[in-house]
Design a protein around this motif. Structure first.
Motif, PDB file in Angstrom:
ATOM      1  N   PHE A  80      -4.727 -12.659   1.078  1.00 37.14           N
ATOM      2  CA  PHE A  80      -4.175 -11.570   1.878  1.00 37.14           C
ATOM      3  C   PHE A  80      -3.457 -12.108   3.121  1.00 37.14           C
ATOM      4  O   PHE A  80      -2.380 -11.632   3.467  1.00 37.14           O
ATOM      5  CB  PHE A  80      -5.270 -10.580   2.294  1.00 37.14           C
TER       6      PHE A  80
ATOM      7  N   GLN B  28       0.014 -13.294   2.465  1.00 36.63           N
ATOM      8  CA  GLN B  28       1.015 -12.262   2.207  1.00 36.63           C
ATOM      9  C   GLN B  28       1.657 -11.746   3.495  1.00 36.63           C
ATOM     10  O   GLN B  28       2.661 -11.039   3.436  1.00 36.63           O
ATOM     11  CB  GLN B  28       0.388 -11.108   1.433  1.00 36.63           C
TER      12      GLN B  28
ATOM     13  N   LYS C  44      -1.210  -4.703   8.924  1.00 35.34           N
ATOM     14  CA  LYS C  44      -0.799  -5.054   7.559  1.00 35.34           C
ATOM     15  C   LYS C  44      -2.016  -5.387   6.695  1.00 35.34           C
ATOM     16  O   LYS C  44      -2.100  -4.973   5.534  1.00 35.34           O
ATOM     17  CB  LYS C  44       0.180  -6.230   7.561  1.00 35.34           C
TER      18      LYS C  44
ATOM     19  N   MET D  37      -3.295  -3.530   3.327  1.00 38.68           N
ATOM     20  CA  MET D  37      -3.555  -4.235   2.061  1.00 38.68           C
ATOM     21  C   MET D  37      -4.981  -3.995   1.584  1.00 38.68           C
ATOM     22  O   MET D  37      -5.218  -3.756   0.396  1.00 38.68           O
ATOM     23  CB  MET D  37      -3.312  -5.739   2.234  1.00 38.68           C
TER      24      MET D  37
ATOM     25  N   ARG E 191      -5.446  -0.466   0.283  1.00 46.77           N
ATOM     26  CA  ARG E 191      -4.879  -0.366  -1.068  1.00 46.77           C
ATOM     27  C   ARG E 191      -5.837  -0.992  -2.078  1.00 46.77           C
ATOM     28  O   ARG E 191      -6.019  -0.461  -3.175  1.00 46.77           O
ATOM     29  CB  ARG E 191      -3.509  -1.041  -1.144  1.00 46.77           C
TER      30      ARG E 191
END
Length: 189
Positions: free
Chosen positions: A125, A128, A171, A175, A178
């Motif tokens: 993560f 990303q 962010k 993530m 989600r």
């Protein structure tokens, strides 16, 4: 893993001081995993992390005489790897923009979700994130640098460091939420 056996480590370091290739190879192999875990947090992929790792070990071998034997080798190695990652970042991503806001809102990430992730998943993560978010997040959250230190090292303002940290957290939260929704969808089908 505790610090490598101090007598063996000292022997390897002495060999590295003498530019002994076998000592360098053994030191590299012994600390590869530790150094790679640091590099992975600062890079977008494993290939980039390997490049930084190798550059970092080259610095270790060429500057081994600056290591203070009264201190932890692992800590010194970690700093060399972080500095090498930052050098790489400055060379490769000069055009990346650090956004600055006067009042960067603090975003929290649900600790229960993070606690369920493996180290590899968490690093995935972090990788990303955009380079500027990834660097500031890793320096502040994982390696414990203050915003003033980050700003100085990256040539940005303290406000930009705080803003990038806030945006990185946001962010990551997106993530992770989600991920939570995706996992819920899979379970309910």
């Amino acid at each position: 893993m505790p610090e490598y056996n101090s007598a063996v480590l000292q022997e390897l370091l002495d060999g590295c001081l003498k530019r002994n290739r076998r000592s360098q190879e053994l030191l590299y192999k012994q600390f590869y995993g530790y150094a790679m875990s640091i590099c992975m947090r600062y890079c977008k992929n494993k290939e980039e992390a390997k490049e930084i790792l190798n550059d970092g070990f080259l610095k270790v071998f060429t500057k081994i005489e600056s290591f203070d034997v009264s201190r932890s080798f692992k800590t010194w190695l970690g700093r060399v790897m972080i500095n090498t990652a930052l050098d790489h970042y400055r060379q490769e991503v000069r055009h990346d923009i650090f956004v600055e806001y006067e009042a960067a809102e603090q975003v929290t990430v649900d600790e229960t979700i993070i606690s369920k992730l493996s180290h590899e998943e968490l690093v995935h993560f972090i990788q990303q994130l955009t380079p500027s978010y990834r660097i500031v997040f890793s320096l502040y959250v994982i390696d414990g640098f203050a915003h003033e230190e980050i700003a100085e090292r990256l040539g940005i303002s303290v406000g930009a460091s705080k803003s990038n940290l806030s945006r990185a957290r946001e962010k990551l939260r997106e993530m992770l939420s989600r991920l939570n929704i995706d996992n819920y969808d899979r379970v309910t089908r």
